[in-house]
Design an enzyme around this catalytic site. Sequence first.
Site, PDB file in Angstrom:
ATOM      1  N   VAL A 100       0.808  -1.213   0.000  1.00  0.00           N
ATOM      2  CA  VAL A 100       0.000   0.000   0.000  1.00  0.00           C
ATOM      3  C   VAL A 100       0.843   1.267   0.000  1.00  0.00           C
ATOM      4  CG1 VAL A 100      -2.010  -1.083   1.075  1.00  0.00           C
ATOM      5  CG2 VAL A 100      -0.246  -0.038   2.527  1.00  0.00           C
TER       6      VAL A 100
ATOM      7  N   TYR B 194       2.769   5.568  15.780  1.00  0.00           N
ATOM      8  CA  TYR B 194       1.508   4.834  15.608  1.00  0.00           C
ATOM      9  C   TYR B 194       0.312   5.721  15.967  1.00  0.00           C
ATOM     10  CZ  TYR B 194      -1.772   0.904  15.883  1.00  0.00           C
ATOM     11  OH  TYR B 194      -2.832   0.041  15.686  1.00  0.00           O
TER      12      TYR B 194
ATOM     13  N   ILE C 277      -7.298  -5.997  21.071  1.00  0.00           N
ATOM     14  CA  ILE C 277      -7.981  -7.127  20.441  1.00  0.00           C
ATOM     15  C   ILE C 277      -7.023  -8.313  20.372  1.00  0.00           C
ATOM     16  CG2 ILE C 277      -9.301  -7.903  18.447  1.00  0.00           C
ATOM     17  CD1 ILE C 277     -10.495  -5.453  19.902  1.00  0.00           C
TER      18      ILE C 277
END
Length: 239
Positions: free
Chosen positions: A54, A145, A180
């Site tokens: 990407v 981040y 998660i």
Amino acid sequence: MRLQGKVAVITGGARGLGLAMATLFASEGARVLACDLGESASSPDNVEFYKLDVTDSDACKKFSEYAIEKYKKIDILVNNAGITKDGMTRKMTDEMWDAVIAVNLKGVFNLTRFIGPHMEDSGGGSIINISSVVGEYGNIGQINYAASKAGVIGMAKTWAKEFARKGVPVRANAIAPGYILTDILKTVPQELLDKFAASTMLGRLGQPDEIAKAALFLASDDASYVTGTVLSVNGGMRL
């Protein structure tokens, strides 16, 4: 079958959250193109895997043209691809900063710059940027981040205005997951995982399918009046 007849592109789709979303979207009737640099952890039905960097604008253009030519349209774009290279600000190197910004921020722009206008021209679509609780609240040792994940929230809010300005129902939203249980998190010591779980109101960590279900809602017509927003899926983290 909430995505019957729709075509979805999901970056970072070979494993983790991306694979969970690709699998769920396909089970709901979508034809899915899962883009990733790595090999897939499984091969769900109705999911085509495509090797894509990407950070390479030319490669993203080529992929977009391929997808539109093959499937005639793209209804859903999930910008999920992301990496981490953590470090305190005083120890953050140019390489660490540039690598994370290239994938997590520029990578989101690179693909949407081609698919967003296609959605505008073809009559509508749903763009979903995967942000993070770190993008909302920041985190020690993750300045690169946090900056990238805050940035994709700004992108979603901008695209919600930009691609709908002619009255076309192109919706753009962001999801901000908390902690998660993906493969990466499973490498974290248990005492830290327990600490993360205790920081949530629900007292536990999230599962990939819980993020996938949130993405399914935003991708589907059930969210036809939802755009320019951030859906926080974090178990009620207390930060």
